[in-house]
Design a protein around this motif. Structure first.
Motif, PDB file in Angstrom:
ATOM      1  N   LEU A  70     126.069  -2.610  12.605  1.00 17.84           N
ATOM      2  CA  LEU A  70     124.864  -2.306  13.381  1.00 17.84           C
ATOM      3  C   LEU A  70     123.763  -3.325  13.133  1.00 17.84           C
ATOM      4  O   LEU A  70     123.153  -3.842  14.075  1.00 17.84           O
ATOM      5  CB  LEU A  70     124.369  -0.901  13.056  1.00 17.84           C
ATOM      6  CG  LEU A  70     123.104  -0.435  13.757  1.00 17.84           C
ATOM      7  CD1 LEU A  70     123.257  -0.491  15.271  1.00 17.84           C
ATOM      8  CD2 LEU A  70     122.733   0.974  13.323  1.00 17.84           C
ATOM      9  N   LEU A  82     121.172   6.106  19.780  1.00 16.03           N
ATOM     10  CA  LEU A  82     122.127   6.982  19.115  1.00 16.03           C
ATOM     11  C   LEU A  82     121.881   8.405  19.597  1.00 16.03           C
ATOM     12  O   LEU A  82     120.769   8.930  19.482  1.00 16.03           O
ATOM     13  CB  LEU A  82     121.967   6.895  17.596  1.00 16.03           C
ATOM     14  CG  LEU A  82     122.370   5.542  17.000  1.00 16.03           C
ATOM     15  CD1 LEU A  82     121.723   5.333  15.638  1.00 16.03           C
ATOM     16  CD2 LEU A  82     123.879   5.446  16.892  1.00 16.03           C
ATOM     17  N   TYR A 109     115.689  -2.968  26.324  1.00 10.41           N
ATOM     18  CA  TYR A 109     117.101  -2.577  26.340  1.00 10.41           C
ATOM     19  C   TYR A 109     117.922  -3.632  27.080  1.00 10.41           C
ATOM     20  O   TYR A 109     118.980  -4.059  26.603  1.00 10.41           O
ATOM     21  CB  TYR A 109     117.236  -1.206  27.010  1.00 10.41           C
ATOM     22  CG  TYR A 109     118.642  -0.660  27.077  1.00 10.41           C
ATOM     23  CD1 TYR A 109     119.120   0.200  26.096  1.00 10.41           C
ATOM     24  CD2 TYR A 109     119.489  -0.988  28.138  1.00 10.41           C
ATOM     25  CE1 TYR A 109     120.413   0.715  26.170  1.00 10.41           C
ATOM     26  CE2 TYR A 109     120.773  -0.487  28.220  1.00 10.41           C
ATOM     27  CZ  TYR A 109     121.231   0.375  27.231  1.00 10.41           C
ATOM     28  OH  TYR A 109     122.515   0.876  27.305  1.00 10.41           O
ATOM     29  N   ARG A 124     124.558  -4.643  17.176  1.00 12.79           N
ATOM     30  CA  ARG A 124     125.105  -3.778  18.224  1.00 12.79           C
ATOM     31  C   ARG A 124     123.928  -3.209  19.011  1.00 12.79           C
ATOM     32  O   ARG A 124     122.945  -2.750  18.431  1.00 12.79           O
ATOM     33  CB  ARG A 124     125.946  -2.641  17.638  1.00 12.79           C
ATOM     34  CG  ARG A 124     127.222  -3.102  16.953  1.00 12.79           C
ATOM     35  CD  ARG A 124     127.899  -1.945  16.230  1.00 12.79           C
ATOM     36  NE  ARG A 124     128.212  -0.845  17.126  1.00 12.79           N
ATOM     37  CZ  ARG A 124     128.509   0.401  16.727  1.00 12.79           C
ATOM     38  NH1 ARG A 124     128.492   0.693  15.437  1.00 12.79           N
ATOM     39  NH2 ARG A 124     128.807   1.329  17.603  1.00 12.79           N
ATOM     40  N   GLN A 125     124.034  -3.234  20.336  1.00  9.36           N
ATOM     41  CA  GLN A 125     122.942  -2.769  21.183  1.00  9.36           C
ATOM     42  C   GLN A 125     123.484  -1.781  22.212  1.00  9.36           C
ATOM     43  O   GLN A 125     124.688  -1.597  22.356  1.00  9.36           O
ATOM     44  CB  GLN A 125     122.270  -3.952  21.894  1.00  9.36           C
ATOM     45  CG  GLN A 125     121.850  -5.092  20.996  1.00  9.36           C
ATOM     46  CD  GLN A 125     122.940  -6.115  20.764  1.00  9.36           C
ATOM     47  OE1 GLN A 125     123.914  -6.147  21.495  1.00  9.36           O
ATOM     48  NE2 GLN A 125     122.769  -6.946  19.736  1.00  9.36           N
ATOM     49  N   GLY A 126     122.556  -1.167  22.951  1.00  8.21           N
ATOM     50  CA  GLY A 126     122.948  -0.259  24.018  1.00  8.21           C
ATOM     51  C   GLY A 126     123.189   1.151  23.522  1.00  8.21           C
ATOM     52  O   GLY A 126     122.670   1.579  22.489  1.00  8.21           O
ATOM     53  N   ALA A 149     118.961  -0.063  20.590  1.00  6.50           N
ATOM     54  CA  ALA A 149     120.180   0.715  20.408  1.00  6.50           C
ATOM     55  C   ALA A 149     119.819   2.189  20.480  1.00  6.50           C
ATOM     56  O   ALA A 149     118.781   2.612  19.952  1.00  6.50           O
ATOM     57  CB  ALA A 149     120.841   0.393  19.071  1.00  6.50           C
ATOM     58  N   LEU A 187     119.430  -6.715  15.709  1.00  4.21           N
ATOM     59  CA  LEU A 187     120.498  -5.756  15.984  1.00  4.21           C
ATOM     60  C   LEU A 187     121.787  -6.487  16.343  1.00  4.21           C
ATOM     61  O   LEU A 187     121.803  -7.341  17.228  1.00  4.21           O
ATOM     62  CB  LEU A 187     120.108  -4.830  17.144  1.00  4.21           C
ATOM     63  CG  LEU A 187     119.046  -3.768  16.881  1.00  4.21           C
ATOM     64  CD1 LEU A 187     118.693  -3.067  18.191  1.00  4.21           C
ATOM     65  CD2 LEU A 187     119.533  -2.751  15.856  1.00  4.21           C
ATOM     66  N   LEU A 231     125.297   3.663  21.689  1.00  3.95           N
ATOM     67  CA  LEU A 231     126.276   3.437  20.624  1.00  3.95           C
ATOM     68  C   LEU A 231     127.269   4.578  20.424  1.00  3.95           C
ATOM     69  O   LEU A 231     128.257   4.411  19.698  1.00  3.95           O
ATOM     70  CB  LEU A 231     125.552   3.157  19.305  1.00  3.95           C
ATOM     71  CG  LEU A 231     124.629   1.938  19.295  1.00  3.95           C
ATOM     72  CD1 LEU A 231     124.140   1.665  17.872  1.00  3.95           C
ATOM     73  CD2 LEU A 231     125.319   0.703  19.864  1.00  3.95           C
TER      74      LEU A 231
END
Length: 413
Positions: free
Chosen positions: A412, A120, A112, A358-360, A118, A356, A362
């Motif tokens: 994404l 969700l 991470y 987009r990370q973290g 990522a 990816l 979301l």
């Protein structure tokens, strides 16, 4: 008494051997009963995948999402779980938005921090079902709660994107049986524990004898079975020979899940021409004494995926690989009288990979103030995640595969 002719005796012997082979095939094939014939002249890869692959990790039993991605600054979480709630002093691994990973997930926390995970939150669907079997069917088929579908979303991907692919191993499940998710109408994946064991099964002398014959003509079911046996032997040989190219030097957990991930990494790094892989980790039905049981499983998940990512990174395959981690449902917000949790609804989904965009975290953390009779309300339909993976990652027609339009998660992958 009439003495049978030599020809009749030979036919009887041949039939007995064939029946033996048929029984063998039904027990070892973990593939559809009737597959298309192996076209050795037209071997083609999955259309539009651009070398990308998907690895699905199923957490069987209904993982407790609230003790996986923990809202450790939310007092409502601790009120609902006075003894089961995990306290910050227990070693929660902080993420973003006042959420943290379970203390057992140290390697996933490292990934991470490197921008390769990522999260969700509150993923589900309308009118959720709390039956393990029905909920798993819904997730694996990609259907609505009131639909009953006999094919899986990944099987239909193989159908739509691999119409000319003659190989059952374009989708591989590292297990003894094939999940619904991997079954299409015309194409299905192939299930095996390891290339070596699968190849050994095909060395049976009756199977070798039959696969060396042309088989009966006329397009009968018997003809299909001959072709299936020939295709199975060919697939087993291909997987066995190709998988020799790479043997992992990375240390994996000495568990079934760890070994299955290692097998998956070796198949990928050896260059096996498969675009979908499926692996399961079971045991998440934690009605009683949850903390110890779930902690062990989440540790196995974290260590296994940490080794898997390390393996793919070393071989340069990580950027082409996306990992989806899901469970059939979450658990109820409140703990039960046995210091566990009962079947719930919405849950978190994890995505891992080097590609990816987009990370973290979301989306928002679960809203514990706005529940549906003690259960989380879903923020995100799981089919939106499928649509995103199918269209944006695998280059497939998500609407045709899922049977309807679902909003994709922009940017994404």
């Amino acid at each position: 008494m009439t003495v049978p002719s030599t020809k009749a005796t030979a036919m009887s012997t041949s039939r007995r051997d064939f029946l033996k082979t048929s029984v063998l095939a039904s027990s070892l094939l973990f593939v559809p009963k009737f597959l298309h014939a192996l076209d050795r002249q037209g071997l083609s890869s999955l259309r539009d995948a651009n070398g990308r692959r998907l690895v699905v990790v199923q957490l069987g039993g209904g993982n407790d999402g609230l003790n996986t991605v923990i809202p450790y600054r939310d007092d409502l979480y601790y009120r609902a779980r006075p003894t089961l709630g995990i306290r910050a002093r227990s070693g929660i691994l902080p993420l973003d938005k006042d959420l943290g990973f379970n203390p057992a997930m140290t390697r996933l926390k490292n990934l991470y921090d490197q921008g390769q995970v990522a999260v969700l939150n509150s993923v589900g669907y309308p009118n959720p079902d709390r039956s393990h079997f029905r909920a798993m069917d819904i997730w694996q088929s990609g259907s609505a709660a009131d639909q009953y579908v006999t094919t899986g979303w990944l099987g239909r991907y193989l159908d739509s994107s691999c119409a000319t692919c003659p190989r059952p191993y374009n989708g591989l499940e590292v297990d003894d049986t094939l999940s619904l998710a991997m079954k299409g109408n015309a194409r299905k994946g192939l299930a095996l524990r390891s290339p070596e064991k699968f190849n050994q099964l095909t060395q049976n002398r009756f199977l070798a004898q039959v696969t060396g014959q042309a088989g009966p003509a006329g397009g009968s079911e018997l003809d299909y079975l001959y072709k299936t046996l020939a295709e199975t032997a060919s697939s087993a040989d291909y997987l066995y020979q190709t998988a020799k190219v790479y043997k992992s030097a990375v240390t994996y957990p000495n568990t079934e899940f760890g070994r299955n991930l290692k097998t998956t990494a070796e198949l990928i790094n050896s260059g096996v021409d498969s675009r979908v892989f499926y692996v399961s980790l079971t045991g998440f039905d934690t009605h009683v004494r949850q903390q110890e049981q779930q902690g062990k499983l989440l540790g196995d998940l974290s260590e296994g995926l940490g080794s898997f990512v390390e393996d793919l990174r070393k071989s340069g395959e990580l950027d082409n690989t996306l990992v989806l981690v899901f469970s059939e449902f979450g658990r109820r917000v409140g703990q039960n009288a046995s210091n566990g949790t009962d079947h719930g609804t919405a849950n978190n989904v994890l995505l891992l990979g080097g590609g990816l965009r987009r990370q973290g975290i979301l989306n928002d953390a679960p809203d514990l103030l706005n529940l549906d009779q003690g259960d989380l309300k879903h923020q995100l339909d799981f089919r939106s995640i499928y649509a995103t993976i199918l269209h944006d990652w695998l280059g497939a027609d998500d609407k045709a595969i899922l049977g309807s339009h679902f909003d994709r998660l922009k940017g994404l992958v």
